[in-house]
Structures are given as C-alpha cells and as structure tokens.
Design a protein around this motif. Structure first.
Motif, PDB file in Angstrom:
ATOM      1  N   SER A  66       1.246   5.424   0.672  1.00 47.86           N
ATOM      2  CA  SER A  66       0.699   6.643   1.283  1.00 47.86           C
ATOM      3  C   SER A  66       1.699   7.780   1.120  1.00 47.86           C
ATOM      4  O   SER A  66       2.883   7.549   0.877  1.00 47.86           O
ATOM      5  CB  SER A  66       0.389   6.411   2.771  1.00 47.86           C
ATOM      6  OG  SER A  66       1.577   6.067   3.477  1.00 47.86           O
ATOM      7  N   TRP A  67       1.180   8.992   1.284  1.00 55.66           N
ATOM      8  CA  TRP A  67       2.016  10.180   1.132  1.00 55.66           C
ATOM      9  C   TRP A  67       1.955  11.026   2.401  1.00 55.66           C
ATOM     10  O   TRP A  67       0.948  11.067   3.089  1.00 55.66           O
ATOM     11  CB  TRP A  67       1.527  11.037  -0.040  1.00 55.66           C
ATOM     12  CG  TRP A  67       1.742  10.405  -1.383  1.00 55.66           C
ATOM     13  CD1 TRP A  67       0.906   9.552  -2.033  1.00 55.66           C
ATOM     14  CD2 TRP A  67       2.877  10.577  -2.224  1.00 55.66           C
ATOM     15  NE1 TRP A  67       1.440   9.173  -3.236  1.00 55.66           N
ATOM     16  CE2 TRP A  67       2.655   9.803  -3.382  1.00 55.66           C
ATOM     17  CE3 TRP A  67       4.060  11.313  -2.127  1.00 55.66           C
ATOM     18  CZ2 TRP A  67       3.565   9.738  -4.425  1.00 55.66           C
ATOM     19  CZ3 TRP A  67       4.963  11.253  -3.168  1.00 55.66           C
ATOM     20  CH2 TRP A  67       4.722  10.468  -4.306  1.00 55.66           C
TER      21      TRP A  67
ATOM     22  N   ARG B 181      -4.323  15.333  -5.500  1.00 58.28           N
ATOM     23  CA  ARG B 181      -5.065  14.151  -5.947  1.00 58.28           C
ATOM     24  C   ARG B 181      -4.110  12.973  -6.079  1.00 58.28           C
ATOM     25  O   ARG B 181      -2.957  13.134  -6.497  1.00 58.28           O
ATOM     26  CB  ARG B 181      -5.752  14.434  -7.292  1.00 58.28           C
ATOM     27  CG  ARG B 181      -6.789  15.546  -7.230  1.00 58.28           C
ATOM     28  CD  ARG B 181      -7.599  15.609  -8.519  1.00 58.28           C
ATOM     29  NE  ARG B 181      -6.823  16.172  -9.611  1.00 58.28           N
ATOM     30  CZ  ARG B 181      -6.919  17.453 -10.004  1.00 58.28           C
ATOM     31  NH1 ARG B 181      -7.756  18.279  -9.380  1.00 58.28           N
ATOM     32  NH2 ARG B 181      -6.199  17.909 -11.007  1.00 58.28           N
ATOM     33  N   ARG B 182      -4.608  11.775  -5.726  1.00 56.85           N
ATOM     34  CA  ARG B 182      -3.812  10.551  -5.828  1.00 56.85           C
ATOM     35  C   ARG B 182      -4.349   9.682  -6.955  1.00 56.85           C
ATOM     36  O   ARG B 182      -5.550   9.506  -7.091  1.00 56.85           O
ATOM     37  CB  ARG B 182      -3.837   9.802  -4.492  1.00 56.85           C
ATOM     38  CG  ARG B 182      -3.153  10.575  -3.358  1.00 56.85           C
ATOM     39  CD  ARG B 182      -3.529  10.024  -1.986  1.00 56.85           C
ATOM     40  NE  ARG B 182      -2.840  10.725  -0.902  1.00 56.85           N
ATOM     41  CZ  ARG B 182      -3.215  11.907  -0.415  1.00 56.85           C
ATOM     42  NH1 ARG B 182      -4.271  12.528  -0.921  1.00 56.85           N
ATOM     43  NH2 ARG B 182      -2.532  12.466   0.562  1.00 56.85           N
ATOM     44  N   HIS B 183      -3.444   9.130  -7.752  1.00 57.35           N
ATOM     45  CA  HIS B 183      -3.821   8.300  -8.888  1.00 57.35           C
ATOM     46  C   HIS B 183      -3.082   6.964  -8.829  1.00 57.35           C
ATOM     47  O   HIS B 183      -2.069   6.821  -8.138  1.00 57.35           O
ATOM     48  CB  HIS B 183      -3.477   9.013 -10.215  1.00 57.35           C
ATOM     49  CG  HIS B 183      -4.105  10.375 -10.360  1.00 57.35           C
ATOM     50  ND1 HIS B 183      -5.388  10.564 -10.796  1.00 57.35           N
ATOM     51  CD2 HIS B 183      -3.602  11.618 -10.104  1.00 57.35           C
ATOM     52  CE1 HIS B 183      -5.661  11.864 -10.833  1.00 57.35           C
ATOM     53  NE2 HIS B 183      -4.596  12.525 -10.409  1.00 57.35           N
TER      54      HIS B 183
ATOM     55  N   LEU C  58       1.072  11.251  -7.018  1.00 56.46           N
ATOM     56  CA  LEU C  58       0.506  12.387  -6.295  1.00 56.46           C
ATOM     57  C   LEU C  58       0.530  13.606  -7.221  1.00 56.46           C
ATOM     58  O   LEU C  58       1.584  13.989  -7.731  1.00 56.46           O
ATOM     59  CB  LEU C  58       1.312  12.690  -5.032  1.00 56.46           C
ATOM     60  CG  LEU C  58       0.828  13.874  -4.182  1.00 56.46           C
ATOM     61  CD1 LEU C  58      -0.518  13.553  -3.533  1.00 56.46           C
ATOM     62  CD2 LEU C  58       1.867  14.240  -3.124  1.00 56.46           C
TER      63      LEU C  58
ATOM     64  N   CYS D 133       7.003   9.415   0.083  1.00 65.10           N
ATOM     65  CA  CYS D 133       6.118   8.360  -0.402  1.00 65.10           C
ATOM     66  C   CYS D 133       6.459   7.094   0.400  1.00 65.10           C
ATOM     67  O   CYS D 133       7.614   6.658   0.416  1.00 65.10           O
ATOM     68  CB  CYS D 133       6.360   8.127  -1.892  1.00 65.10           C
ATOM     69  SG  CYS D 133       5.482   6.702  -2.558  1.00 65.10           S
TER      70      CYS D 133
ATOM     71  N   THR E 118       0.872  -1.184   0.000  1.00 65.63           N
ATOM     72  CA  THR E 118       0.000   0.000   0.000  1.00 65.63           C
ATOM     73  C   THR E 118       0.907   1.232   0.000  1.00 65.63           C
ATOM     74  O   THR E 118       2.020   1.213   0.551  1.00 65.63           O
ATOM     75  CB  THR E 118      -0.895   0.029   1.245  1.00 65.63           C
ATOM     76  OG1 THR E 118      -0.065   0.012   2.424  1.00 65.63           O
ATOM     77  CG2 THR E 118      -1.826  -1.179   1.260  1.00 65.63           C
TER      78      THR E 118
ATOM     79  N   SER F 239      -3.732   3.892  -7.592  1.00 68.98           N
ATOM     80  CA  SER F 239      -3.607   3.304  -6.240  1.00 68.98           C
ATOM     81  C   SER F 239      -2.635   4.105  -5.378  1.00 68.98           C
ATOM     82  O   SER F 239      -1.815   3.522  -4.646  1.00 68.98           O
ATOM     83  CB  SER F 239      -3.171   1.841  -6.327  1.00 68.98           C
ATOM     84  OG  SER F 239      -4.104   1.088  -7.051  1.00 68.98           O
ATOM     85  N   SER F 240      -2.715   5.389  -5.499  1.00 66.83           N
ATOM     86  CA  SER F 240      -1.902   6.342  -4.714  1.00 66.83           C
ATOM     87  C   SER F 240      -0.439   6.373  -5.118  1.00 66.83           C
ATOM     88  O   SER F 240       0.388   7.012  -4.469  1.00 66.83           O
ATOM     89  CB  SER F 240      -2.010   6.060  -3.209  1.00 66.83           C
ATOM     90  OG  SER F 240      -3.315   6.316  -2.745  1.00 66.83           O
TER      91      SER F 240
END
Length: 201
Positions: A6-7, A20-22, A28, A43, A4, A24-25
């Motif tokens: 995340s930022w 905005r996240r694209h 960014l 990241c 997974t 599957s994140s």
C-alpha cells in the motif's frame, strides 16, 4: 507469504486521485506531476510475519516561465524608464539584464533590483536593445525590448498660460510658460522685440 503493498503520504495528505497503481500496487504512477503532489511518500509492504516501510521524497522542479515580460519603450531625453519582468519556476529564478548583448550593471542612473530595471535622466546613449534574463538550474529564458530615445523641439500647442491680474494699482501679472520639449529647454522672455531683463519688478 507474498506481502500486500500500500501507499501513503507521510505528511498525512491524501495520495492524488489521479495516481495509478500497477503490478499489484508495487508501482505508483503520478501523471501530470504538480507542486501540490510533492512530498514524502511511503510504500508499506506487509504480511503475517510483519511489515516494512520504504520512504521517498518527491520534489517538484520547473524551468522558468514568464509571468510578465518587458515591452518596447519610447522615452524623451531626461525622462525615466522602469521595466519589470517576472517569471515563475522552481527553484525561484534569479534575474540579470543585458544591453545590446552585454551585461548591464547597476551604476549611477541605472538601478537593478531582482526583475526590475530603472534608468533615470535618460540620454541618447541609453538607447538600445535590452534583455531581461530569468534562470534557475533547470532552464533559462530571455525577454527583449527596445528603448528608443526621442528629442522633442519645444511645442506650445499644449502650453498653459495663466494670467493673474490684480485690479488695484501695483497689481501683479504672472504668465507661466511650460512647453513640451526634450531635452529640457532654456527660456528667454521678450516684450515686443526687446529681451526682458530681470529687475526689482
């Protein structure tokens, strides 16, 4: 397993809400990037086997943009002129001045300080087109203004005449003469048709 993602910001600030996240994140996107969005971003990729962090520094740059421009000036001989121009930008812009397209250097009556130009004791040779130039490594902008030097023949319409008279014998009379003129006039006094000469009285 597939991690997974995340930022986060390393400085503890919140990721901008507009971000905005694209994919599957994994991507960014920060639209309309501004100075407050700059900083160190991280990241974070994590699964049951562990995690890894990638860091990237986002820096805000902007070409110069005028905050204050110069405008045309009409000045009389022997007056002074002060022009100021100000520009925003990242990095902070540097300034230089041109007169009739040629570099203007500080000397004698001409003083330059950042976006400020001062010319004292104006003469007819100072007339011309001046440009303030603001630049950084992302762009360059020009602001132009004309200096017109005017001569004014002596004008007594606004002259202040003061008569101070003491009643007693041997009293004093003062008459002050200050006509508007450019360049500065020379003065002579007459009583009737006779030129007054300076003496003990």
């Amino acid at each position: 397993p597939v991690p997974t993602i995340s930022w986060r910001r390393a400085d503890g600030k919140q990721i901008p809400r507009k971000a905005r996240r694209h994919r599957s994140s994994g991507l960014l996107e920060i639209p309309n990037f501004q100075q407050e969005d700059a900083g160190l971003y991280e990241c974070v990729a994590e699964n049951v086997r562990g995690k890894n962090v990638a860091r990237g520094q986002l820096t805000f740059y902007a070409q110069p943009n005028w905050i204050q421009k110069i405008s045309d000036v009409h000045a009389a001989i022997e007056e002074s002129v002060i022009w100021e121009c100000r520009a925003s930008g990242r990095p902070k812009p540097s300034y230089r001045w041109l007169k009739d397209g040629e570099p203007l250097l500080p000397q004698g009556r001409v003083q330059l300080e950042q976006g400020s130009l001062t010319i004292t004791n104006i003469s007819l040779s100072d007339a011309g087109m001046y440009q303030c130039v603001a630049e950084n490594r992302h762009g360059i902008i020009f602001a132009s203004a004309e200096l017109s030097v005017i001569a004014v023949s002596p004008d007594f319409s606004k002259t202040l005449l003061k008569k101070l008279t003491l009643v007693k014998v041997g009293g004093e009379v003062i008459i002050e003469c200050k006509p508007k003129a450019s360049p500065r006039p020379t003065y002579s006094w007459k009583k009737g048709k006779d030129i007054l000469r300076e003496n003990e009285r």
